[in-house]
Design an enzyme around this catalytic site. Structure first.
Site, PDB file in Angstrom:
ATOM      1  N   GLN A 148      -3.513   2.243  17.325  1.00 23.70           N
ATOM      2  CA  GLN A 148      -4.763   1.610  16.888  1.00 23.70           C
ATOM      3  C   GLN A 148      -5.549   1.179  18.125  1.00 23.70           C
ATOM      4  OE1 GLN A 148      -5.855   1.638  13.889  1.00 23.70           O
ATOM      5  NE2 GLN A 148      -4.229   1.306  12.376  1.00 23.70           N
ATOM      6  N   ARG A 164       2.953  -1.226  10.752  1.00 20.89           N
ATOM      7  CA  ARG A 164       4.039  -1.344  11.730  1.00 20.89           C
ATOM      8  C   ARG A 164       4.319  -2.735  12.271  1.00 20.89           C
ATOM      9  NH1 ARG A 164       1.565   3.697  14.679  1.00 20.89           N
ATOM     10  NH2 ARG A 164      -0.212   2.675  13.657  1.00 20.89           N
ATOM     11  N   PRO A 168     -17.517  15.258  -9.099  1.00 22.40           N
ATOM     12  CA  PRO A 168     -17.415  14.063  -9.951  1.00 22.40           C
ATOM     13  C   PRO A 168     -16.480  14.228 -11.149  1.00 22.40           C
ATOM     14  CG  PRO A 168     -19.683  14.360  -9.266  1.00 22.40           C
ATOM     15  CD  PRO A 168     -18.920  15.559  -8.753  1.00 22.40           C
ATOM     16  N   LYS A 182       0.853  -1.190   0.000  1.00 17.69           N
ATOM     17  CA  LYS A 182       0.000   0.000   0.000  1.00 17.69           C
ATOM     18  C   LYS A 182       0.884   1.233   0.000  1.00 17.69           C
ATOM     19  CE  LYS A 182      -2.438   1.696   3.695  1.00 17.69           C
ATOM     20  NZ  LYS A 182      -2.333   3.162   3.740  1.00 17.69           N
ATOM     21  N   THR A 194     -11.833   5.678  10.604  1.00 18.34           N
ATOM     22  CA  THR A 194     -11.887   5.122  11.967  1.00 18.34           C
ATOM     23  C   THR A 194     -11.403   6.129  13.010  1.00 18.34           C
ATOM     24  OG1 THR A 194      -9.816   4.023  11.442  1.00 18.34           O
ATOM     25  CG2 THR A 194     -11.767   2.655  11.433  1.00 18.34           C
ATOM     26  N   LEU A 238      -5.074   6.941  -1.970  1.00 16.62           N
ATOM     27  CA  LEU A 238      -5.084   8.410  -2.050  1.00 16.62           C
ATOM     28  C   LEU A 238      -6.419   9.013  -1.630  1.00 16.62           C
ATOM     29  CD1 LEU A 238      -3.077   9.004  -5.378  1.00 16.62           C
ATOM     30  CD2 LEU A 238      -2.232   8.943  -3.030  1.00 16.62           C
ATOM     31  N   LYS A 239      -7.425   8.187  -1.409  1.00 15.42           N
ATOM     32  CA  LYS A 239      -8.724   8.635  -0.864  1.00 15.42           C
ATOM     33  C   LYS A 239      -9.274   9.882  -1.563  1.00 15.42           C
ATOM     34  CE  LYS A 239      -7.861   6.852   3.841  1.00 15.42           C
ATOM     35  NZ  LYS A 239      -6.419   6.532   3.825  1.00 15.42           N
ATOM     36  N   LEU A 240      -9.578   9.744  -2.841  1.00 12.77           N
ATOM     37  CA  LEU A 240     -10.059  10.915  -3.589  1.00 12.77           C
ATOM     38  C   LEU A 240     -11.437  11.388  -3.087  1.00 12.77           C
ATOM     39  CD1 LEU A 240      -7.808   9.725  -5.481  1.00 12.77           C
ATOM     40  CD2 LEU A 240      -9.086  10.723  -7.362  1.00 12.77           C
TER      41      LEU A 240
END
Ligand code: C5P
Length: 232
Positions: A190, A211, A66, A32, A119, A60-62
């Site tokens: 986490q 990690r 649109p 990733k 999260t 990259l979480k666009l």
């Protein structure tokens, strides 16, 4: 569907990522690449890692209008990544546009998954900052259903949500789950974690592990342990 361990290569530079990947002589882990490395090194880092034979999840979480997302996805599709993502909160029209942009002329495309609620967002903050008054669990499932309606392949979610996502969206809808820790390992920052073995039991399709592998004394052994617990 190929169950696999995706190694989160959260390194700041190309040299650091290659020092890490050079440790692997026999395996070619699915990696990733996130915003930090992509913004630091540019698209060339994706081409170089791909050339070494790794599958790539470009994280990259666009999230934009649109048309912009569609055009950006059509650039990313030429990087030949195997998986990429966007924010489901961009709405169904944005997700549909993304799919269109990502699809190559021959009809093939990378796997496209959606982030539901991050999260890091608590139900409290979702209410106060985003004015969303539904329970967070309901919001996550609704966003997953929207992603499915738009034609996406799955979602990134907590391993604790994966089973429910499959119940709501079907078993073919992919769940990619970070927040994985070995039973005897350090949780770091986490909070809601699962072991690779538990993630397998509840039906995660891909686990994203950073990690516990990248910071291990022996990263190759840690990777093999993940594969043994999750895939084999
Ligand atoms: O090092 P660690 O195993 O915690 O890395 C998990 C990876 O998954 C990181 O790249 C992190 O940004 C990503 N991630 C996450 N939780 C999410 C979405 C992505 O931990 N909800």
């Amino acid at each position: 569907m190929g169950k696999d361990v995706i190694v989160a290569c959260d390194f700041a530079t190309k040299d650091m990522v290659f020092d890490f990947l050079n440790l692997f002589k026999e395996e070619k882990p699915f990696v990733k690449i996130g915003m930090e490395l992509f913004y630091a090194e540019g698209p060339e880092i994706v081409r170089e890692i791909k050339k070494r034979g790794h599958k790539i999840f470009l994280d990259l979480k666009l999230h934009d209008i649109p048309n912009t997302v569609k055009k950006s996805m059509s650039v990313l599709r030429n990087l030949d990544v195997d998986m990429t993502n966007l924010h489901a909160s961009g709405t169904i029209p944005m997700m549909e546009a993304a799919l269109e942009g990502l699809t190559r002329e021959d009809g093939t495309r990378p796997i496209l998954i959606a982030v539901t609620q991050l999260t890091s967002t608590s139900e409290e903050v979702m209410k106060s900052d985003l004015l969303i008054n539904e329970p967070i669990d309901k919001v996550v499932m609704h966003y997953a259903e929207n992603a499915k309606k738009a034609g996406l392949d799955g979602v990134v979610c907590s391993p604790l949500e994966a089973e429910k996502v499959h119940n709501v969206c079907g078993n073919n809808f992919i769940t990619v789950t970070p927040g994985v820790r070995f039973a005897d390992g350090d949780k770091g920052d986490q909070v809601r974690v699962m072991t690779p073995e538990q993630a397998k039991k509840i039906g995660s399709d891909y686990i994203v592990v950073g990690r516990p592998i990248t910071a291990a004394n022996d990263p190759v052994a840690a990777y093999r342990r993940c594969v043994a617990e999750f895939v084999d």
